[in-house]
Design a protein around this motif. Structure first.
Motif, mmCIF file in Angstrom:
data_model
loop_
_atom_site.group_PDB
_atom_site.id
_atom_site.type_symbol
_atom_site.label_atom_id
_atom_site.label_comp_id
_atom_site.label_asym_id
_atom_site.label_seq_id
_atom_site.Cartn_x
_atom_site.Cartn_y
_atom_site.Cartn_z
ATOM 1 N N LYS A 55 -13.002 10.135 1.451
ATOM 2 C CA LYS A 55 -13.796 10.493 2.637
ATOM 3 C C LYS A 55 -13.151 9.932 3.899
ATOM 4 N N GLY A 56 -12.155 9.059 3.737
ATOM 5 C CA GLY A 56 -11.496 8.441 4.880
ATOM 6 C C GLY A 56 -12.252 7.262 5.451
ATOM 7 N N ASP A 57 -13.134 6.676 4.654
ATOM 8 C CA ASP A 57 -13.978 5.572 5.120
ATOM 9 C C ASP A 57 -13.357 4.187 4.951
ATOM 10 N N VAL A 58 -12.247 4.081 4.206
ATOM 11 C CA VAL A 58 -11.698 2.757 3.906
ATOM 12 C C VAL A 58 -10.175 2.741 3.989
ATOM 13 N N LEU A 59 -9.665 1.557 4.238
ATOM 14 C CA LEU A 59 -8.265 1.233 4.016
ATOM 15 C C LEU A 59 -8.282 0.301 2.818
ATOM 16 N N ILE A 60 -7.425 0.542 1.849
ATOM 17 C CA ILE A 60 -7.456 -0.275 0.639
ATOM 18 C C ILE A 60 -6.114 -0.955 0.445
ATOM 19 N N THR A 61 -6.178 -2.220 0.113
ATOM 20 C CA THR A 61 -4.996 -2.968 -0.290
ATOM 21 C C THR A 61 -5.302 -3.639 -1.621
ATOM 22 N N VAL A 62 -4.272 -3.932 -2.347
ATOM 23 C CA VAL A 62 -4.402 -4.759 -3.546
ATOM 24 C C VAL A 62 -3.459 -5.936 -3.363
ATOM 25 N N ALA A 63 -3.809 -7.055 -3.946
ATOM 26 C CA ALA A 63 -2.995 -8.245 -3.752
ATOM 27 C C ALA A 63 -2.873 -9.025 -5.049
ATOM 28 N N THR A 64 -1.777 -9.734 -5.135
ATOM 29 C CA THR A 64 -1.551 -10.633 -6.256
ATOM 30 C C THR A 64 -1.918 -12.036 -5.806
ATOM 31 N N GLY A 65 -2.338 -12.836 -6.740
ATOM 32 C CA GLY A 65 -2.686 -14.213 -6.427
ATOM 33 C C GLY A 65 -1.498 -15.129 -6.617
ATOM 34 N N ASP A 66 -1.772 -16.395 -6.601
ATOM 35 C CA ASP A 66 -0.757 -17.417 -6.832
ATOM 36 C C ASP A 66 -0.653 -17.628 -8.337
ATOM 37 N N VAL A 67 0.512 -17.421 -8.913
ATOM 38 C CA VAL A 67 0.659 -17.539 -10.366
ATOM 39 C C VAL A 67 0.375 -18.951 -10.866
ATOM 40 N N GLU A 68 0.462 -19.938 -9.999
ATOM 41 C CA GLU A 68 0.193 -21.321 -10.408
ATOM 42 C C GLU A 68 -1.275 -21.524 -10.778
ATOM 43 N N LEU A 85 6.503 -7.399 -9.316
ATOM 44 C CA LEU A 85 5.438 -7.843 -8.421
ATOM 45 C C LEU A 85 5.811 -9.170 -7.774
ATOM 46 N N ILE A 86 5.264 -9.425 -6.609
ATOM 47 C CA ILE A 86 5.530 -10.653 -5.881
ATOM 48 C C ILE A 86 4.230 -11.453 -5.811
ATOM 49 N N PRO A 87 4.248 -12.734 -6.230
ATOM 50 C CA PRO A 87 3.029 -13.556 -6.121
ATOM 51 C C PRO A 87 2.594 -13.711 -4.660
ATOM 52 N N ARG A 88 1.282 -13.809 -4.446
ATOM 53 C CA ARG A 88 0.707 -13.998 -3.104
ATOM 54 C C ARG A 88 1.191 -12.915 -2.126
ATOM 55 N N HIS A 89 1.066 -11.667 -2.555
ATOM 56 C CA HIS A 89 1.589 -10.560 -1.750
ATOM 57 C C HIS A 89 0.578 -9.419 -1.748
ATOM 58 N N ALA A 90 0.463 -8.741 -0.635
ATOM 59 C CA ALA A 90 -0.443 -7.596 -0.512
ATOM 60 C C ALA A 90 0.350 -6.293 -0.562
ATOM 61 N N TYR A 91 -0.258 -5.293 -1.154
ATOM 62 C CA TYR A 91 0.343 -3.973 -1.287
ATOM 63 C C TYR A 91 -0.608 -2.941 -0.694
ATOM 64 N N SER A 92 -0.068 -1.977 -0.003
ATOM 65 C CA SER A 92 -0.879 -0.899 0.573
ATOM 66 C C SER A 92 -1.180 0.136 -0.495
ATOM 67 N N VAL A 93 -2.412 0.624 -0.526
ATOM 68 C CA VAL A 93 -2.770 1.722 -1.420
ATOM 69 C C VAL A 93 -2.624 3.012 -0.620
ATOM 70 N N LEU A 94 -1.680 3.866 -1.057
ATOM 71 C CA LEU A 94 -1.404 5.110 -0.360
ATOM 72 C C LEU A 94 -2.256 6.266 -0.862
ATOM 73 N N ASN A 95 -2.630 6.204 -2.142
ATOM 74 C CA ASN A 95 -3.423 7.295 -2.708
ATOM 75 C C ASN A 95 -4.148 6.803 -3.962
ATOM 76 N N ILE A 96 -5.259 7.453 -4.252
ATOM 77 C CA ILE A 96 -6.034 7.197 -5.462
ATOM 78 C C ILE A 96 -6.261 8.550 -6.115
ATOM 79 N N VAL A 97 -5.884 8.669 -7.381
ATOM 80 C CA VAL A 97 -6.022 9.959 -8.065
ATOM 81 C C VAL A 97 -6.631 9.782 -9.441
ATOM 82 N N GLU A 98 -7.291 10.841 -9.864
ATOM 83 C CA GLU A 98 -7.737 10.990 -11.243
ATOM 84 C C GLU A 98 -7.124 12.282 -11.736
ATOM 85 N N VAL A 99 -6.271 12.186 -12.747
ATOM 86 C CA VAL A 99 -5.587 13.370 -13.244
ATOM 87 C C VAL A 99 -5.329 13.223 -14.742
ATOM 88 N N LEU A 100 -5.653 14.257 -15.478
ATOM 89 C CA LEU A 100 -5.437 14.291 -16.928
ATOM 90 C C LEU A 100 -5.982 13.045 -17.631
#
Length: 147
Positions: A55-68, A85-100
């Protein structure tokens, strides 16, 4: 410009919720995936993210924590390094899909210093079926050239 005003990029990680609030004024909502321990909770969270994203209502990021902070940090560090993956790092979510029958996030590493090498990476020959590649208009060989 935002990073220059706030001291540059030389820091050990950030919080994408705080960063998005600083840039947009939106009040962030955070969810820890590790506590979504039932199928019902995971489904509810997925449906909420999926619907709001499309719907365009959110910006979504996912992040990794500190492995320690995890029990077997040596094993987890190896998973991070091998998977890209990089510890303590945020990643942008570009798309979310449900397929097959699959629920997938398309995630971008804004630093582009490491590439995902886990399941559904361009290097994963086992999960990318012909049908899935066709449904998503995805070419792993072409994707290996980009980042």
């Amino acid at each position: 410009a935002y990073m220059k005003v706030n001291g540059g990029y030389d820091f050990p990680g950030s919080n994408s919720g705080i960063d998005l609030y600083s840039l947009t004024g939106w009040i962030p909502e955070a969810h820890e995936l590790k506590i979504l321990n039932t199928k019902q909770l995971r489904s509810k969270r997925w449906n909420g993210m999926y619907n709001a994203f499309h719907k365009g209502d959110v910006l979504i990021t996912v992040a990794t924590g500190d492995v320690e902070n995890f029990g077997d940090s040596d094993k987890l560090k190896m998973c991070f390094e091998n998977g890209g993956l990089i510890p303590r790092h945020a990643y942008s979510v570009l798309n979310i899909v449900e397929v097959l029958g699959k629920k997938l996030l398309q995630v971008k590493n804004p630093w582009s210093k490491k590439r995902w090498r886990g399941i559904y990476s361009p290097f994963d020959e086992g999960n990318w079926t012909k049908e899935l590649k066709s449904a998503l208009h995805y070419d792993p060989d072409k994707e290996k050239e980009n980042d």
